[in-house]
Design a protein around this motif. Structure first.
Motif, short mmCIF file in Angstrom:
data_model
loop_
_atom_site.label_atom_id
_atom_site.label_comp_id
_atom_site.label_asym_id
_atom_site.label_seq_id
_atom_site.Cartn_x
_atom_site.Cartn_y
_atom_site.Cartn_z
N VAL A 81 33.11 -34.20 17.43
CA VAL A 81 31.51 -33.22 16.88
C VAL A 81 31.69 -32.05 17.72
O VAL A 81 30.99 -32.21 19.30
CB VAL A 81 30.75 -34.33 17.66
CG1 VAL A 81 29.17 -33.33 17.15
CG2 VAL A 81 30.74 -35.32 16.39
N ALA A 82 31.18 -30.78 17.57
CA ALA A 82 31.30 -29.66 17.85
C ALA A 82 29.60 -29.87 18.47
O ALA A 82 29.10 -30.29 17.92
CB ALA A 82 31.15 -28.65 16.85
N LEU A 83 29.58 -29.35 19.82
CA LEU A 83 27.99 -28.63 20.81
C LEU A 83 27.46 -27.33 20.62
O LEU A 83 28.20 -26.58 20.58
CB LEU A 83 28.38 -29.30 22.10
CG LEU A 83 26.64 -29.91 23.07
CD1 LEU A 83 25.71 -29.93 21.80
CD2 LEU A 83 27.25 -29.33 24.39
N ALA B 184 23.57 -41.44 15.97
CA ALA B 184 23.82 -40.18 14.42
C ALA B 184 25.14 -39.24 14.40
O ALA B 184 25.29 -39.30 13.99
CB ALA B 184 22.61 -39.57 14.86
N CYS B 185 25.67 -39.52 15.60
CA CYS B 185 26.64 -38.25 16.15
C CYS B 185 28.42 -39.00 16.05
O CYS B 185 29.21 -37.76 15.51
CB CYS B 185 26.74 -36.89 16.93
SG CYS B 185 26.73 -37.23 18.84
N LEU C 222 27.47 -23.28 10.31
CA LEU C 222 28.03 -24.46 11.75
C LEU C 222 28.07 -25.38 11.69
O LEU C 222 28.99 -26.22 12.97
CB LEU C 222 26.86 -23.78 13.12
CG LEU C 222 26.50 -22.58 13.24
CD1 LEU C 222 24.86 -22.86 14.02
CD2 LEU C 222 27.46 -22.10 14.22
N TRP C 223 28.14 -26.06 10.46
CA TRP C 223 28.20 -27.37 10.24
C TRP C 223 28.33 -27.89 8.80
O TRP C 223 28.56 -29.24 8.20
CB TRP C 223 26.26 -28.73 10.08
CG TRP C 223 25.32 -28.29 9.35
CD1 TRP C 223 25.10 -28.76 8.85
CD2 TRP C 223 24.82 -27.56 10.37
NE1 TRP C 223 24.57 -28.33 7.81
CE2 TRP C 223 23.79 -27.33 8.70
CE3 TRP C 223 24.33 -26.73 11.43
CZ2 TRP C 223 23.07 -26.52 9.06
CZ3 TRP C 223 23.03 -26.00 10.81
CH2 TRP C 223 22.47 -25.91 9.77
N LYS C 224 28.86 -26.41 8.19
CA LYS C 224 29.84 -26.58 6.79
C LYS C 224 30.49 -28.03 6.43
O LYS C 224 31.05 -28.20 5.81
CB LYS C 224 30.15 -25.48 6.14
CG LYS C 224 30.27 -25.47 4.94
CD LYS C 224 30.26 -23.92 4.04
CE LYS C 224 31.80 -23.26 5.16
NZ LYS C 224 32.21 -21.72 4.70
N PRO D 229 30.23 -32.93 8.13
CA PRO D 229 30.39 -31.55 7.35
C PRO D 229 29.41 -32.31 6.10
O PRO D 229 29.48 -32.39 5.32
CB PRO D 229 31.96 -32.05 7.34
CG PRO D 229 31.25 -33.97 7.91
CD PRO D 229 31.29 -34.24 8.16
N GLY D 230 29.31 -30.13 5.93
CA GLY D 230 28.65 -30.73 4.47
C GLY D 230 27.47 -30.24 4.86
O GLY D 230 26.82 -30.45 5.62
N ILE D 231 27.19 -28.43 4.01
CA ILE D 231 25.15 -28.06 4.65
C ILE D 231 24.20 -28.66 4.62
O ILE D 231 23.51 -29.16 5.09
CB ILE D 231 25.60 -26.41 3.70
CG1 ILE D 231 26.89 -25.80 3.62
CG2 ILE D 231 24.23 -25.75 3.16
CD1 ILE D 231 26.88 -24.53 3.06
N ASP D 232 25.22 -30.18 3.10
CA ASP D 232 24.04 -30.57 2.97
C ASP D 232 23.40 -32.15 3.56
O ASP D 232 22.19 -32.84 3.41
CB ASP D 232 23.38 -30.90 1.61
CG ASP D 232 23.20 -29.77 0.76
OD1 ASP D 232 22.37 -29.19 0.89
OD2 ASP D 232 23.90 -29.53 -0.34
N ASN D 233 24.39 -32.32 4.58
CA ASN D 233 24.57 -33.26 5.21
C ASN D 233 23.86 -33.49 6.44
O ASN D 233 24.36 -33.68 7.67
CB ASN D 233 26.05 -34.35 5.93
CG ASN D 233 26.55 -35.07 6.15
OD1 ASN D 233 25.85 -36.14 5.59
ND2 ASN D 233 27.42 -35.24 6.25
#
Length: 239
Positions: free
Chosen positions: A118-120, A236-237, A80-82, A210-214
Motif C-alpha cells: 500500500v502506498a502512502l 481498510a488498507c 494515485l490509486w488506479k 487498485p482501480g479508480i472506482d475502488n
C-alpha cells in the motif's frame, strides 16, 4: 496557537455551511461541488450531517481533478490509486501543526502498509513550493502532492470555514502537540494562499485502489484535528 491565523485587518472568509466528515465504508457521501469554487458554510449545528449521494459517484466527482508532484508535474488524482492500493491523506495546509502530527501517525504504520503493498500519499491545498517545504521539514516518507486550486477538496466536500477551524477541542489538541514538541510553520501559514483560502479547509483520508472506482474507506474531518481511527484505516488498507 491556531492552525490558520488571520493577518491584521484581513476579513475572515465568507461563512456559512460546513459539510460533514465521518468515516464511511460503502455508505453515502455528499454530492460534488463545482471544482475550484469554495463551498458556502451552512449552520454549524448541521456539521455532522452529510448530503446524500452514492459512494459509486465519488470517483466520478474526482475525474478531471489534478494535483502536482514535487517536480511540478500534473497528475490526475485518481491515478494515485488506479494501479495500486493507496492511503491518501488530505492535509489542512502545509504549515499546519495538526497535519504534521497526522503525517507522523501515518508514517508510524508505514511498515505494515509496505508489507501489504500500500502506498502512502499526502495532498495539501497549497503550492508546489509549500509542498516541498513540508516534505523537507517533516522528512515524510510517503509521496507529497500539492492541490493549489483546492479542486480535490471541493470534489470531496471537505468542511470549510471558521466554524470547523476554531473549536475548543482543536485548541486543546494544538496545546498538547506543542507540549509534545510539534510546531506550526508560521511562515507557510501566513502565506496569502493559506490565509485567504487554502488554510480554511479541513482535511480527511481515503483508502482506495487498485482501480479508480475502488474506494474502500473515507474519513472527512468534522473539525481541525479530527483524526481518523488508525485501526479502521489499517483494516481498510492492509487486511
Amino acid at each position: 496557537m491556531w492552525a490558520t491565523p488571520l493577518a491584521r485587518g484581513e476579513p475572515a472568509p465568507a461563512q456559512p455551511r460546513a459539510f460533514a466528515s465521518k468515516p464511511l465504508r460503502g455508505s453515502s457521501l455528499g454530492a460534488a461541488q463545482p471544482q475550484n469554487t469554495p463551498r458556502p458554510l451552512e449552520d454549524p449545528r448541521r456539521a455532522g450531517e452529510a448530503a446524500a449521494a452514492p459512494v459509486e459517484g465519488l470517483a466520478k466527482s474526482l475525474q478531471g481533478v489534478e494535483v502536482f508532484d514535487l517536480s511540478g508535474k500534473a497528475v490526475p488524482v485518481v491515478d494515485l490509486w488506479k494501479d495500486r492500493k493507496a492511503i491518501v491523506a488530505f492535509a489542512r495546509h502545509f504549515g499546519c501543526v495538526l497535519c504534521r502530527k497526522r503525517a507522523d501517525l501515518l508514517a508510524a504504520k508505514q511498515d505494515a502498509m509496505e508489507a501489504a503493498g500500500v502506498a502512502l500519499v499526502l495532498i495539501g491545498p497549497g503550492t508546489v513550493e509549500q509542498a516541498k517545504a513540508f516534505y523537507d521539514q517533516t522528512k515524510f516518507k510517503g509521496e507529497v502532492y500539492a492541490d493549489p486550486s483546492h479542486s480535490s477538496y471541493n470534489a470531496l466536500e471537505f468542511a470549510f470555514g471558521l466554524f470547523s477551524t476554531f473549536t475548543p477541542s482543536a485548541g486543546l489538541k494544538i496545546i498538547q502537540l506543542y507540549m509534545e514538541g510539534y510546531r506550526q510553520d508560521w511562515e507557510l501559514s501566513f502565506e496569502k494562499t493559506t490565509r485567504t483560502k487554502g488554510g480554511w479547509y479541513q482535511g480527511g483520508l481515503l483508502v482506495a485502489g487498485p482501480g479508480i472506482d475502488n474506494i474502500l474507506y473515507i474519513h472527512k474531518d468534522k473539525e481541525a484535528g479530527d483524526d481518523p481511527d488508525m485501526d479502521d484505516v489499517l483494516k481498510a488498507c492492509c487486511s
